[in-house]
Design a protein around this motif. Structure first.
Motif, PDB file in Angstrom:
ATOM      1  N   LEU A 216       0.819  -1.213   0.000  1.00 27.19           N
ATOM      2  CA  LEU A 216       0.000   0.000   0.000  1.00 27.19           C
ATOM      3  C   LEU A 216       0.853   1.264   0.000  1.00 27.19           C
ATOM      4  O   LEU A 216       0.483   2.260  -0.614  1.00 27.19           O
ATOM      5  CB  LEU A 216      -0.932   0.015   1.210  1.00 27.19           C
ATOM      6  CG  LEU A 216      -2.146  -0.889   1.145  1.00 27.19           C
ATOM      7  CD1 LEU A 216      -2.886  -0.887   2.479  1.00 27.19           C
ATOM      8  CD2 LEU A 216      -3.069  -0.482   0.016  1.00 27.19           C
TER       9      LEU A 216
ATOM     10  N   ALA B  77      -3.446   5.754   1.772  1.00 27.63           N
ATOM     11  CA  ALA B  77      -4.160   4.536   2.191  1.00 27.63           C
ATOM     12  C   ALA B  77      -3.315   3.743   3.183  1.00 27.63           C
ATOM     13  O   ALA B  77      -3.836   3.193   4.159  1.00 27.63           O
ATOM     14  CB  ALA B  77      -4.500   3.679   0.976  1.00 27.63           C
ATOM     15  N   ALA B  78      -2.012   3.698   2.952  1.00 27.27           N
ATOM     16  CA  ALA B  78      -1.114   3.002   3.893  1.00 27.27           C
ATOM     17  C   ALA B  78      -1.116   3.713   5.239  1.00 27.27           C
ATOM     18  O   ALA B  78      -1.155   3.063   6.290  1.00 27.27           O
ATOM     19  CB  ALA B  78       0.296   2.928   3.316  1.00 27.27           C
TER      20      ALA B  78
ATOM     21  N   LEU C   3      -3.540   5.488   6.511  1.00 26.87           N
ATOM     22  CA  LEU C   3      -4.820   5.201   7.142  1.00 26.87           C
ATOM     23  C   LEU C   3      -4.805   3.814   7.779  1.00 26.87           C
ATOM     24  O   LEU C   3      -5.232   3.641   8.918  1.00 26.87           O
ATOM     25  CB  LEU C   3      -5.955   5.308   6.121  1.00 26.87           C
ATOM     26  CG  LEU C   3      -7.350   4.906   6.626  1.00 26.87           C
ATOM     27  CD1 LEU C   3      -7.813   5.836   7.740  1.00 26.87           C
ATOM     28  CD2 LEU C   3      -8.334   4.891   5.468  1.00 26.87           C
ATOM     29  N   ALA C   4      -4.296   2.827   7.042  1.00 26.19           N
ATOM     30  CA  ALA C   4      -4.247   1.459   7.567  1.00 26.19           C
ATOM     31  C   ALA C   4      -3.345   1.380   8.794  1.00 26.19           C
ATOM     32  O   ALA C   4      -3.697   0.746   9.795  1.00 26.19           O
ATOM     33  CB  ALA C   4      -3.769   0.497   6.477  1.00 26.19           C
TER      34      ALA C   4
ATOM     35  N   THR D 284      -7.137  -3.408   7.476  1.00 22.46           N
ATOM     36  CA  THR D 284      -7.071  -3.794   6.065  1.00 22.46           C
ATOM     37  C   THR D 284      -8.309  -3.370   5.280  1.00 22.46           C
ATOM     38  O   THR D 284      -8.190  -2.688   4.264  1.00 22.46           O
ATOM     39  CB  THR D 284      -6.816  -5.307   5.938  1.00 22.46           C
ATOM     40  OG1 THR D 284      -5.658  -5.638   6.685  1.00 22.46           O
ATOM     41  CG2 THR D 284      -6.605  -5.704   4.489  1.00 22.46           C
TER      42      THR D 284
ATOM     43  N   THR E  31      -8.999   0.483   4.143  1.00 17.39           N
ATOM     44  CA  THR E  31      -8.359   1.137   3.001  1.00 17.39           C
ATOM     45  C   THR E  31      -9.201   1.049   1.729  1.00 17.39           C
ATOM     46  O   THR E  31      -9.006   1.838   0.810  1.00 17.39           O
ATOM     47  CB  THR E  31      -6.976   0.519   2.712  1.00 17.39           C
ATOM     48  OG1 THR E  31      -7.138  -0.857   2.382  1.00 17.39           O
ATOM     49  CG2 THR E  31      -6.063   0.671   3.905  1.00 17.39           C
TER      50      THR E  31
ATOM     51  N   LEU F 236     -11.172   4.303   0.539  1.00 18.87           N
ATOM     52  CA  LEU F 236     -10.244   5.348   0.116  1.00 18.87           C
ATOM     53  C   LEU F 236      -9.656   5.019  -1.255  1.00 18.87           C
ATOM     54  O   LEU F 236      -9.588   5.874  -2.135  1.00 18.87           O
ATOM     55  CB  LEU F 236      -9.128   5.529   1.148  1.00 18.87           C
ATOM     56  CG  LEU F 236      -8.087   6.603   0.825  1.00 18.87           C
ATOM     57  CD1 LEU F 236      -8.740   7.975   0.702  1.00 18.87           C
ATOM     58  CD2 LEU F 236      -6.997   6.620   1.880  1.00 18.87           C
ATOM     59  N   LEU F 237      -9.254   3.753  -1.443  1.00 12.23           N
ATOM     60  CA  LEU F 237      -8.709   3.360  -2.743  1.00 12.23           C
ATOM     61  C   LEU F 237      -9.770   3.403  -3.839  1.00 12.23           C
ATOM     62  O   LEU F 237      -9.481   3.789  -4.970  1.00 12.23           O
ATOM     63  CB  LEU F 237      -8.089   1.971  -2.658  1.00 12.23           C
ATOM     64  CG  LEU F 237      -6.690   1.956  -2.095  1.00 12.23           C
ATOM     65  CD1 LEU F 237      -6.275   0.553  -1.717  1.00 12.23           C
ATOM     66  CD2 LEU F 237      -5.706   2.529  -3.087  1.00 12.23           C
TER      67      LEU F 237
ATOM     68  N   THR G  91      -7.583  -8.052   0.637  1.00 10.01           N
ATOM     69  CA  THR G  91      -8.381  -8.003   1.865  1.00 10.01           C
ATOM     70  C   THR G  91      -8.999  -9.364   2.174  1.00 10.01           C
ATOM     71  O   THR G  91      -8.958  -9.831   3.317  1.00 10.01           O
ATOM     72  CB  THR G  91      -9.478  -6.921   1.745  1.00 10.01           C
ATOM     73  OG1 THR G  91      -8.842  -5.666   1.493  1.00 10.01           O
ATOM     74  CG2 THR G  91     -10.315  -6.842   2.995  1.00 10.01           C
TER      75      THR G  91
END
Length: 189
Positions: free
Chosen positions: A112, A119-120, A122-123, A145, A148, A151-152, A167
């Motif tokens: 990510l 996104a990374a 956020l995770a 997991t 994300t 957002l993606l 995921t």
């Protein structure tokens, strides 16, 4: 070029830092001790903070490096995501260690980081907050997991299919943790 990078990503992902570091340090094999997971959290339980940090960094890098190589090769975001997923699959089912690997969370975080850094972040933030509140690594992974995905889907929709597969794989690898969480038996720090 795609298939060559996908194979390279799988082979790199198959390098289990938890297993290699445990062998080099004389620590117990993480696949047969502690939680039975070849990852940083179990290394923290079995071998201490230093080896856990090295495992985490190694696993992050093996998810990040293939994505960066795919970017350098000029591949599109979806192809980069599939290549990153190959590294995670290598971590889950490592060729070098009888296909018995970890749960892929740190390698997925590295992937990510290369695909879409927010996104990374956020995770990682969701993982840290959940872990801080519950002291349960598996629950943190299961919350971080899927977080994300929206957002993606909004910012990088072409990566949605490989990230959805990622995921599903991570949740599937945590299925015993899910049973233990629901039964109140899950390990805490």
């Amino acid at each position: 070029m795609f298939w060559l990078l996908a194979l390279l990503a799988y082979l790199l992902g198959s390098l289990s830092f938890a297993i290699v570091l445990s062998r080099l340090s004389g620590s117990p094999d993480p696949r047969s001790s502690g939680s039975g997971n070849a990852g940083a959290t179990n290394m923290l339980r079995l071998a201490g903070r230093k080896l856990a940090i090295l495992t985490l960094l190694g696993d992050l890098c093996k998810g990040l490096l293939p994505v960066l190589l795919a970017q350098l090769a000029g591949l599109g975001l979806q192809e980069q995501a599939w290549i990153g997923l190959c590294a995670v699959i290598g971590h889950l089912f490592p060729l070098y260690f009888c296909f018995k690997g970890g749960k892929g969370v740190a390698t997925a975080a590295g992937m990510l980081m290369g695909l879409y850094f927010p996104a990374a972040l956020l995770a990682i933030a969701a993982w840290l907050l959940t872990f801080y509140l519950t002291r349960t690594s598996s629950l943190a992974a299961l919350i971080a997991t899927p977080l994300t995905l929206p957002l993606l889907a909004w910012r990088e929709p072409e990566a949605l299919l490989p990230i959805t597969v990622l995921t599903v794989l991570i949740v599937w690898r945590h299925r015993s943790n899910l049973r233990d969480l629901f039964a109140g038996r899950e390990r805490h720090f």
